[in-house]
Scaffold this active site. Structure first.
Site, short mmCIF file in Angstrom:
data_model
loop_
_atom_site.label_atom_id
_atom_site.label_comp_id
_atom_site.label_asym_id
_atom_site.label_seq_id
_atom_site.Cartn_x
_atom_site.Cartn_y
_atom_site.Cartn_z
N GLU A 1 0.09 -0.79 5.81
CA GLU A 1 1.15 -0.32 6.70
C GLU A 1 1.02 1.18 6.85
O GLU A 1 1.26 1.72 7.93
CB GLU A 1 2.52 -0.68 6.13
CG GLU A 1 3.68 -0.52 7.14
CD GLU A 1 4.23 0.90 7.19
OE1 GLU A 1 4.96 1.23 8.13
OE2 GLU A 1 3.94 1.70 6.28
N GLU A 2 0.64 1.86 5.78
CA GLU A 2 0.58 3.32 5.80
C GLU A 2 -0.69 3.83 6.50
O GLU A 2 -0.76 4.98 6.88
CB GLU A 2 0.62 3.87 4.36
CG GLU A 2 1.86 3.49 3.58
CD GLU A 2 3.11 4.22 4.05
OE1 GLU A 2 3.04 4.93 5.07
OE2 GLU A 2 4.16 4.05 3.41
N ASP B 1 0.85 -1.18 0.00
CA ASP B 1 0.00 0.00 0.00
C ASP B 1 0.89 1.23 0.00
O ASP B 1 2.08 1.16 0.32
CB ASP B 1 -0.95 0.01 1.22
CG ASP B 1 -0.21 0.05 2.54
OD1 ASP B 1 0.84 -0.62 2.66
OD2 ASP B 1 -0.67 0.75 3.46
N ASP C 1 9.08 3.55 -1.10
CA ASP C 1 8.33 3.15 0.12
C ASP C 1 7.06 2.44 -0.29
O ASP C 1 6.00 3.05 -0.34
CB ASP C 1 8.04 4.40 0.96
CG ASP C 1 7.39 4.07 2.29
OD1 ASP C 1 7.39 2.89 2.68
OD2 ASP C 1 6.87 5.00 2.93
N HIS D 1 6.88 9.57 0.46
CA HIS D 1 5.68 10.34 0.77
C HIS D 1 5.66 11.71 0.08
O HIS D 1 4.75 12.50 0.31
CB HIS D 1 5.48 10.52 2.29
CG HIS D 1 5.24 9.24 3.04
ND1 HIS D 1 4.59 9.19 4.24
CD2 HIS D 1 5.56 7.96 2.74
CE1 HIS D 1 4.52 7.93 4.67
NE2 HIS D 1 5.11 7.17 3.76
ZN LIG Z 1 6.88 1.98 4.20
#
Ligand SMILES: [Zn+2]
Length: 374
Positions: free
Chosen positions: A133-134, A76, A105, A347
């Site tokens: 996870e995010e 994700d 990421d 991000h």
């Molecule tokens: Zn990550």
């Protein structure tokens, strides 16, 4: 063995699947179709309900050798945001950089590990991959660990592929993480006119006394591997719009980042005791978002460092800095270390990975597999 997998092509395929957290479906189809020809038994399952779910997870296992190396990660991603040069789902290469949300990421690392696995058939390998996870991580790695326990799957070592490198690929490995807890303090009072304070009860002086004592607290002096734990007051709120009114309530919020000398629940109790001393009846609530953990430097970090030095010439720093990660859960299973790509663009808009780094990371992971299972 089937033909080796190209980590760049697999990263591109993963990036082209929009997988804003919580992720389900296509991105897992891509991963499964890469793993099955390599001999992995793939177990996909969807758990949870709104608002934190449903979430898809994937557990893939291959081999039955005496040693078991697990790789953990997520497919994700955070929402792309506005202002990208191209599409965040294009997976296009420009000037040696592969662009897309999740490039570092951490779809790039997932692809690198699958490519490394395609060059080896040693021991037992598994992939522990979540679609959450995010996000709140309620139904992600924790659910995967329950699945593993139910199936009797216990790795000896776990490598988490989060982007830990900073300036150069290989310059940092994480061997632990600090814990994190957020705490709210509400001090009740009795509202009234400022000209008649004997008829009211102002909560503000009591909140100030609580915060003054909290500012004097020294939780610890740090350890060999962790910086000192820190309490930070992040907000004071009264919300009183009037000059002539004593407010009925005063509140504050704290955030504590702590090392492995503490547990989050104990820290909440510590703050509660201080609040109770200065303001009987104050309400203290806390939420532990992660406990601290440490994998003491040893055989696992040594073999990972050797693999990194061999491929890059860079000797990694062993660190416990940064926020929490899913390694906090996995550390209950076995020794856990984290190593992955350069985190400079994670991000951010125009997240990108150098194609050369993807190839080198694949070499490092291949070497880790050989050293851990050979
Ligand atoms: Zn990550």
């Amino acid at each position: 063995m089937s033909a080796p997998i190209d980590p760049v092509a697999l990263t591109q395929a993963l990036l082209r699947a929009d997988s804003v957290t919580p992720a389900r479906g296509t991105v897992f189809d891509v991963l499964e179709s890469a793993l099955v020809p390599l001999g992995f038994a793939v177990d996909r399952f969807v758990v949870g309900e709104a608002p934190d779910g449903p979430v898809e997870n994937l557990l893939a296992v291959r081999g039955n050798g005496p040693r078991h190396l697990a790789f953990a990660g997520h497919v994700d991603v955070v929402p792309p945001g506005e202002g990208w040069t191209g599409s965040p789902w294009s997976g296009e290469v420009r000037d040696g950089l592969l662009y897309g949300r999740g490039a570092v990421d951490m779809k790039g690392a997932v692809a690198a590990f699958v490519a490394a696995a395609s060059r080896s058939d040693a021991g037992t390998l598994s992939l522990i991959i979540t679609g959450d996870e995010e996000g709140p991580a309620t139904y992600g790695t924790v659910a995967l660990m329950e699945r593993m326990a139910a199936r009797g799957i216990v790795p000896d070592l776990c490598l988490v592929g989060e982007p830990t490198s900073t300036a150069r690929l290989g310059d940092m490995v994480k061997i632990g993480r600090r814990g994190s807890v957020n705490i709210w303090i509400d001090v009740p009072g009795r509202q009234g006119h400022v000209a008649y304070p004997h008829l009211a009860d102002n909560p503000i002086p009591r909140l100030i006394a609580i915060l003054a004592e909290i500012e004097t607290v020294v939780l610890d002096e740090g350890t060999d591997w962790f910086q000192p734990s820190n309490i930070e007051v992040t907000d004071i709120a009264v919300g009183n719009p009037a000059h002539n009114v004593i407010p009925a309530k005063a509140s504050a919020r704290l955030s504590i980042r702590f090392n492995d000398q503490h547990r989050g629940t104990d820290l909440i109790e510590h703050i509660r005791a201080i609040a109770e001393r200065h303001a009987p009846g104050a309400v203290v609530t806390g939420k532990v978002s992660g406990e601290a953990f440490l994998t003491e430097p040893g055989a696992f970090s040594t073999l990972l460092s050797a693999a990194i030095v061999g491929a890059t010439g860079v000797a990694p720093e062993l660190s416990t800095t940064g926020g929490t990660s899913d390694a906090r859960f996995l550390s209950k299973l076995c020794p856990v270390v984290e190593f992955g790509l350069i985190n400079a663009t994670m991000h951010k808009v125009d997240e990108a990975v150098a194609v050369a780094d993807l190839l080198t990371l694949t070499d490092i992971y291949e070497n880790v597999i050989a050293r851990a299972l050979g």
